[in-house]
Design a protein around this motif. Structure first.
Motif, PDB file in Angstrom:
ATOM      1  N   SER A  45       3.578   1.542   3.769  1.00  0.00           N
ATOM      2  CA  SER A  45       3.194   2.903   3.418  1.00  0.00           C
ATOM      3  C   SER A  45       3.825   3.924   4.359  1.00  0.00           C
ATOM      4  CB  SER A  45       1.671   3.013   3.445  1.00  0.00           C
ATOM      5  OG  SER A  45       1.281   4.321   3.176  1.00  0.00           O
ATOM      6  N   LEU A  46       3.800   3.654   5.644  1.00  0.00           N
ATOM      7  CA  LEU A  46       4.381   4.582   6.613  1.00  0.00           C
ATOM      8  C   LEU A  46       5.892   4.679   6.462  1.00  0.00           C
ATOM      9  CD1 LEU A  46       2.232   3.695   9.736  1.00  0.00           C
ATOM     10  CD2 LEU A  46       2.176   5.828   8.428  1.00  0.00           C
ATOM     11  N   ILE A  47       6.546   3.558   6.233  1.00  0.00           N
ATOM     12  CA  ILE A  47       8.004   3.575   6.045  1.00  0.00           C
ATOM     13  C   ILE A  47       8.366   4.364   4.793  1.00  0.00           C
ATOM     14  CG2 ILE A  47      10.023   2.147   5.498  1.00  0.00           C
ATOM     15  CD1 ILE A  47       8.792   0.014   7.388  1.00  0.00           C
ATOM     16  N   LEU A  48       7.662   4.119   3.708  1.00  0.00           N
ATOM     17  CA  LEU A  48       7.958   4.837   2.469  1.00  0.00           C
ATOM     18  C   LEU A  48       7.710   6.339   2.605  1.00  0.00           C
ATOM     19  CD1 LEU A  48       6.590   2.312  -0.168  1.00  0.00           C
ATOM     20  CD2 LEU A  48       8.989   2.856   0.340  1.00  0.00           C
ATOM     21  N   SER A  49       6.642   6.728   3.273  1.00  0.00           N
ATOM     22  CA  SER A  49       6.388   8.164   3.443  1.00  0.00           C
ATOM     23  C   SER A  49       7.468   8.804   4.308  1.00  0.00           C
ATOM     24  CB  SER A  49       4.999   8.422   4.021  1.00  0.00           C
ATOM     25  OG  SER A  49       4.910   8.043   5.363  1.00  0.00           O
ATOM     26  N   PHE A  50       7.958   8.090   5.312  1.00  0.00           N
ATOM     27  CA  PHE A  50       9.041   8.606   6.147  1.00  0.00           C
ATOM     28  C   PHE A  50      10.315   8.772   5.324  1.00  0.00           C
ATOM     29  CE2 PHE A  50      12.783   7.849   8.789  1.00  0.00           C
ATOM     30  CZ  PHE A  50      12.658   8.882   9.697  1.00  0.00           C
ATOM     31  N   LEU A  51      10.651   7.771   4.535  1.00  0.00           N
ATOM     32  CA  LEU A  51      11.867   7.844   3.730  1.00  0.00           C
ATOM     33  C   LEU A  51      11.797   8.950   2.680  1.00  0.00           C
ATOM     34  CD1 LEU A  51      12.632   4.048   3.263  1.00  0.00           C
ATOM     35  CD2 LEU A  51      13.821   5.679   4.766  1.00  0.00           C
ATOM     36  N   ARG A  52      10.610   9.219   2.168  1.00  0.00           N
ATOM     37  CA  ARG A  52      10.428  10.299   1.201  1.00  0.00           C
ATOM     38  C   ARG A  52      10.395  11.665   1.873  1.00  0.00           C
ATOM     39  NH1 ARG A  52       6.359   6.794  -1.159  1.00  0.00           N
ATOM     40  NH2 ARG A  52       4.856   7.953   0.054  1.00  0.00           N
ATOM     41  N   GLY A  53      10.260  11.683   3.184  1.00  0.00           N
ATOM     42  CA  GLY A  53      10.141  12.947   3.902  1.00  0.00           C
ATOM     43  C   GLY A  53       8.769  13.567   3.749  1.00  0.00           C
ATOM     44  N   ALA A  54       7.805  12.755   3.379  1.00  0.00           N
ATOM     45  CA  ALA A  54       6.445  13.242   3.124  1.00  0.00           C
ATOM     46  C   ALA A  54       5.595  13.183   4.383  1.00  0.00           C
ATOM     47  CB  ALA A  54       5.799  12.388   2.032  1.00  0.00           C
ATOM     48  N   ASP A  55       4.528  13.958   4.354  1.00  0.00           N
ATOM     49  CA  ASP A  55       3.517  13.888   5.399  1.00  0.00           C
ATOM     50  C   ASP A  55       2.836  12.526   5.288  1.00  0.00           C
ATOM     51  OD1 ASP A  55       1.397  14.166   7.137  1.00  0.00           O
ATOM     52  OD2 ASP A  55       0.541  15.907   6.142  1.00  0.00           O
ATOM     53  N   PRO A  56       2.773  11.749   6.357  1.00  0.00           N
ATOM     54  CA  PRO A  56       2.175  10.416   6.262  1.00  0.00           C
ATOM     55  C   PRO A  56       0.667  10.408   6.068  1.00  0.00           C
ATOM     56  CG  PRO A  56       2.759  10.882   8.515  1.00  0.00           C
ATOM     57  CD  PRO A  56       3.279  12.036   7.681  1.00  0.00           C
ATOM     58  N   ALA A  57      -0.002  11.511   6.281  1.00  0.00           N
ATOM     59  CA  ALA A  57      -1.474  11.536   6.236  1.00  0.00           C
ATOM     60  C   ALA A  57      -2.042  11.033   4.900  1.00  0.00           C
ATOM     61  CB  ALA A  57      -1.997  12.912   6.562  1.00  0.00           C
ATOM     62  N   PRO A  58      -1.542  11.480   3.729  1.00  0.00           N
ATOM     63  CA  PRO A  58      -2.130  10.969   2.489  1.00  0.00           C
ATOM     64  C   PRO A  58      -1.985   9.457   2.344  1.00  0.00           C
ATOM     65  CG  PRO A  58      -0.851  12.930   2.060  1.00  0.00           C
ATOM     66  CD  PRO A  58      -0.573  12.523   3.486  1.00  0.00           C
ATOM     67  N   ASP A  59      -0.816   8.921   2.677  1.00  0.00           N
ATOM     68  CA  ASP A  59      -0.618   7.476   2.602  1.00  0.00           C
ATOM     69  C   ASP A  59      -1.496   6.759   3.615  1.00  0.00           C
ATOM     70  OD1 ASP A  59       2.920   7.811   1.998  1.00  0.00           O
ATOM     71  OD2 ASP A  59       1.270   7.709   0.581  1.00  0.00           O
ATOM     72  N   TRP A  60      -1.618   7.310   4.797  1.00  0.00           N
ATOM     73  CA  TRP A  60      -2.435   6.708   5.840  1.00  0.00           C
ATOM     74  C   TRP A  60      -3.879   6.564   5.365  1.00  0.00           C
ATOM     75  CZ3 TRP A  60      -1.543   4.695  10.650  1.00  0.00           C
ATOM     76  CH2 TRP A  60      -2.644   4.508  11.459  1.00  0.00           C
ATOM     77  N   ASN A  61      -4.429   7.626   4.796  1.00  0.00           N
ATOM     78  CA  ASN A  61      -5.820   7.584   4.328  1.00  0.00           C
ATOM     79  C   ASN A  61      -6.013   6.581   3.210  1.00  0.00           C
ATOM     80  OD1 ASN A  61      -6.628   9.533   6.177  1.00  0.00           O
ATOM     81  ND2 ASN A  61      -6.157  11.200   4.780  1.00  0.00           N
ATOM     82  N   ALA A  62      -5.038   6.452   2.330  1.00  0.00           N
ATOM     83  CA  ALA A  62      -5.149   5.504   1.224  1.00  0.00           C
ATOM     84  C   ALA A  62      -5.147   4.066   1.725  1.00  0.00           C
ATOM     85  CB  ALA A  62      -4.006   5.723   0.232  1.00  0.00           C
ATOM     86  N   VAL A  63      -4.400   3.814   2.775  1.00  0.00           N
ATOM     87  CA  VAL A  63      -4.254   2.457   3.288  1.00  0.00           C
ATOM     88  C   VAL A  63      -5.388   2.087   4.215  1.00  0.00           C
ATOM     89  CG1 VAL A  63      -2.784   0.946   4.680  1.00  0.00           C
ATOM     90  CG2 VAL A  63      -1.759   2.458   3.002  1.00  0.00           C
ATOM     91  N   THR A  64      -5.816   3.010   5.073  1.00  0.00           N
ATOM     92  CA  THR A  64      -6.818   2.686   6.072  1.00  0.00           C
ATOM     93  C   THR A  64      -8.230   2.951   5.585  1.00  0.00           C
ATOM     94  OG1 THR A  64      -6.692   4.873   7.081  1.00  0.00           O
ATOM     95  CG2 THR A  64      -5.242   3.177   7.970  1.00  0.00           C
ATOM     96  N   GLY A  65      -8.367   3.775   4.499  1.00  0.00           N
ATOM     97  CA  GLY A  65      -9.609   4.245   3.945  1.00  0.00           C
ATOM     98  C   GLY A  65     -10.750   3.392   4.115  1.00  0.00           C
TER      99      GLY A  65
END
Length: 65
Positions: A45-65
């Protein structure tokens, strides 16, 4: 840069490396030493958000939720 807080490399060293790289990000996962093995979904999730140039926070919450 991904790191567990129990890795051989210190967080301070990783912060210095990230500060030297213009587009770098640092994610430190507490309580781990082998982050890709222990939390592969988080790493992906973190790698994909970095490659997309996105803020990692939404992915982080979905994964760690």
């Amino acid at each position: 840069m991904l790191q567990g807080d129990r890795d051989e490399v210190t967080v301070e060293h990783s912060l210095a490396v990230v500060a030297a790289l213009p587009e770098a990000r640092l994610a430190v996962q507490p309580g781990t030493h082998t982050l890709p093995l222990e939390r592969p979904e988080l790493v992906s999730s973190l790698i994909l958000s970095f490659l997309r140039g996105a803020d990692p926070a939404p992915d982080w919450n979905a994964v760690t939720g």
